[in-house]
Design an enzyme around this catalytic site. Structure first.
Site, PDB file in Angstrom:
ATOM      1  N   GLY A 125       0.989  -1.339  -0.079  1.00 13.02           N
ATOM      2  CA  GLY A 125       0.020   0.190  -0.211  1.00 13.02           C
ATOM      3  C   GLY A 125       0.985   1.319  -0.032  1.00 13.02           C
ATOM      4  N   TYR A 151       4.322  -2.853   2.215  1.00  9.89           N
ATOM      5  CA  TYR A 151       3.534  -2.222   3.692  1.00  9.89           C
ATOM      6  C   TYR A 151       2.952  -3.200   4.557  1.00  9.89           C
ATOM      7  CZ  TYR A 151       0.131   0.671   6.199  1.00  9.89           C
ATOM      8  OH  TYR A 151      -0.305   1.313   7.036  1.00  9.89           O
ATOM      9  N   HIS A 193       7.280  -7.510  -3.788  1.00 10.35           N
ATOM     10  CA  HIS A 193       6.173  -7.985  -4.420  1.00 10.35           C
ATOM     11  C   HIS A 193       6.271  -9.097  -4.992  1.00 10.35           C
ATOM     12  CE1 HIS A 193       3.671  -4.323  -3.502  1.00 10.35           C
ATOM     13  NE2 HIS A 193       4.647  -3.714  -3.518  1.00 10.35           N
ATOM     14  N   GLU A 234       3.946 -10.880  -6.015  1.00  8.17           N
ATOM     15  CA  GLU A 234       2.991 -11.387  -7.106  1.00  8.17           C
ATOM     16  C   GLU A 234       3.015 -10.516  -8.645  1.00  8.17           C
ATOM     17  OE1 GLU A 234       2.828  -9.660  -4.293  1.00  8.17           O
ATOM     18  OE2 GLU A 234       1.950  -7.551  -4.554  1.00  8.17           O
ATOM     19  N   ASP A 263     -19.539 -12.494 -20.917  1.00  7.95           N
ATOM     20  CA  ASP A 263     -20.008 -12.599 -19.498  1.00  7.95           C
ATOM     21  C   ASP A 263     -21.515 -12.836 -19.607  1.00  7.95           C
ATOM     22  OD1 ASP A 263     -17.297 -11.667 -19.145  1.00  7.95           O
ATOM     23  OD2 ASP A 263     -17.846  -9.531 -18.841  1.00  7.95           O
ATOM     24  N   LYS A 271     -11.938 -12.420 -15.476  1.00  7.10           N
ATOM     25  CA  LYS A 271     -12.309 -12.424 -16.638  1.00  7.10           C
ATOM     26  C   LYS A 271     -11.875 -13.579 -17.390  1.00  7.10           C
ATOM     27  CE  LYS A 271     -14.245 -10.796 -20.478  1.00  7.10           C
ATOM     28  NZ  LYS A 271     -15.262  -9.875 -20.555  1.00  7.10           N
TER      29      LYS A 271
END
Ligand code: XMP
Length: 520
Positions: A59, A87, A177, A179, A234, A376
């Protein structure tokens, strides 16, 4: 709160730009997780959610800031593994008795390399096959003293506490990070973390399909559901899933506003009627829409007219079938995640997405949104699970207002017919050259100018058109697609030869920003 069948991981969002990527990595491991903003995570919330593990996101804030984002203290008493990122690491150290300092001089942004300590940590299984790992750092403040019980397992030149852990309590915290793409082996850390936390990895599309069907049945009972089927991925997946759950209690309405691509209506209606046997109303309202759009050239006015008529038409058909208790929508998870904002404005912004805006209130209907928990690509996986053809699942997005926003200036039937033909040739070219799946969206816009040309021995005076093709991840930003000159030349020749009414073809090489994908 949603799924209760699976072990659940809670991601507490402290406002990082990349929090959604943590969820992506976990979903790839077949782990069910939810992202919730820190403000929402109270003691009562934790008691109800019962996470099997918790991740603190990164963050932009500083733990020193007034009202700095914090988790509730009780999260540390749940007895479940916790992983703090960036963070999230600072929060963990700050709360558990370590020290955080302002970043002067040691702020790190971008690529860094972490080297291991001698002691081993299960979280790092598979790491350091080479003697160092590339990671992505993005922090101002940094931890200067780790909390009691923690030890250091990896360091980088500017982050002496790059990887820390308290194995007794199963608390882990990293400064980088894992990710993001720029931490190439980052996914392994998540894999190790969920394994250590005891997740079974049972969040699969097959399981999701069964559970979603049970939930739809429980919600709808013997009520009636109506669904605006646009032919987009969708709404199509939502409709097929709901139909599987409740059969003919579902009615789909396909509104043809006369602004569809060539053969689109026949393809969509044909597929859903024939292959899925869905109760489907084909509402041909092109006269109504095109009539009301006559003489209108302002883009916003066009959009408002189309949006308003869409609701009127939908309401008309809903009444015709005797009303409905529920409206089905293909809302996705990114549309419902509450984003965290720290900059002055309201602290929580809820992004809401109404494909048929205002209708549920007007008709007193409840929403059925069976894709609310999916990204998605997961919707596409569910579509495959439901047997939708791959060519359908991979279709480019198509905007609600359709060709109206690809026909700048006044819309006429004649122009729309020319546009449809040119667009069909262009898409055919893209498919023939095997480029369709590399492109986010491709279409032709017919321009409100006529230009002079020469064909054979004669002078022509016809419309110019623009080809558009972009790559994008989410439609928020986009780059124009780098077609070869040969492809562009061949396509221009085909369009001019095959489509009467066009004598000039241009290629739009504007990125977004500063352009938008559509022309209006
Ligand atoms: P822009 O043109 O804003 O478009 O760069 C971004 C993406 O959104 C699609 N789009 C729409 N989709 N209703 C929709 O369902 C709309 O009114 C609409 N306007 C734009 C556009 O096709 C692109 O994928």
């Amino acid at each position: 709160m949603t799924d209760q069948t699976h072990d659940r991981l809670l991601i507490i969002d402290f406002g990082s730009q990349v929090t959604q990527l943590i969820a992506r990595r976990l979903r790839e491991l077949n782990v069910y997780c939810e992202i919730h903003p820190f403000q929402q995570v109270t003691d009562a919330f934790l008691a109800e959610f019962q996470p099997k593990a918790v991740i603190f996101s990164g963050g932009p804030a500083s733990v020193f800031a007034e009202g700095a984002p914090m988790p509730p203290k009780s999260v540390f008493d749940l007895g479940v593994p916790i992983l703090g990122i960036c963070y999230g690491q600072q929060v963990m150290m700050h709360v558990l008795g370590g020290k955080v300092e302002r970043g002067h001089g040691t702020a790190e942004f971008g690529r860094a390399y972490v080297t291991p300590e001698a002691r081993k940590l299960a979280l790092l299984d598979g790491w350091f096959a080479a003697d160092r790992e590339q990671v992505w750092m993005s922090h101002g403040d940094h931890v200067s003293e780790i909390a009691p019980g923690f030890e250091v397992y990896g360091t980088s030149p500017n982050a002496p506490f790059a990887i820390t852990g308290d194995t007794a309590r199963n608390f882990y915290a990293v400064q980088f990070h894992p990710e993001v793409h720029h931490t190439p082996n980052g996914a392994m850390l998540y894999e190790n973390f969920v394994r250590m936390a005891g997740f079974k990895g049972d969040w699969t599309m097959g399981a999701y399909r069964e559970e979603a069907i049970a939930k739809i049945r429980a919600q709808v009972g013997d009520g009636k559901v109506i669904c605006a089927l646009s032919g987009g991925v969708d709404s199509s997946v939502a409709a097929v899933l709901i139909h599987e759950a409740i059969g003919d209690q579902l009615t789909c309405v396909y509104v043809d506003h006369g602004l569809m691509r060539k053969d689109e209506s026949e393809q969509v209606v044909g597929m859903f009627r024939e292959h899925y046997n869905l109760p489907l109303i084909h509402a041909d309202e092109s006269d109504l829409f095109l009539g009301r759009l006559e003489g209108v050239s302002d883009p916003e006015t066009k959009r408002k007219i189309i949006g308003g008529l869409f609701i009127d038409v939908f309401e008309k058909y809903a009444k015709e079938i005797g009303g409905a208790d529920f409206l089905a929508q293909g809302t996705l998870y990114p549309d419902v995640i509450e984003s965290v904002s720290f900059s002055g404005g309201p602290s929580v912004t809820i992004k809401s997405h109404h494909n048929v805006g205002g209708l549920p209130e007007r008709m007193n209907m409840q929403l059925v949104e069976p894709l609310r928990e999916l990204f998605k690509d997961e919707v596409r996986a569910l579509g495959r699970e439901l047997g939708l053809p791959p060519s359908f699942i991979g279709r480019h997005p198509f905007p609600g207002p359709g060709l109206a926003i690809r026909c700048p200036g006044e819309i006429t039937r004649a122009k729309l017919d020319i546009l449809r033909e040119a667009d069909a040739v262009y898409i055919d070219q893209i498919r023939k050259h095997g480029l369709y799946d590399d492109i986010w969206q491709a279409f032709v816009a017919i321009l409100p100018v006529k230009t002079v040309g020469v064909m054979g021995d004669g002078r022509t005076y016809d419309y110019a058109c623009a080809l558009r093709a972009v790559t994008s991840v989410d439609g928020m930003t986009a780059d124009y697609y780098p077609f070869s000159h040969e492809f562009l030349g061949e396509t221009a020749t085909r369009i001019i030869n095959e489509v009467p009414g066009i004598n000039r073809v241009t290629y739009d090489i504007t990125s977004k920003p500063p352009g938008t994908i559509e022309w209006e």
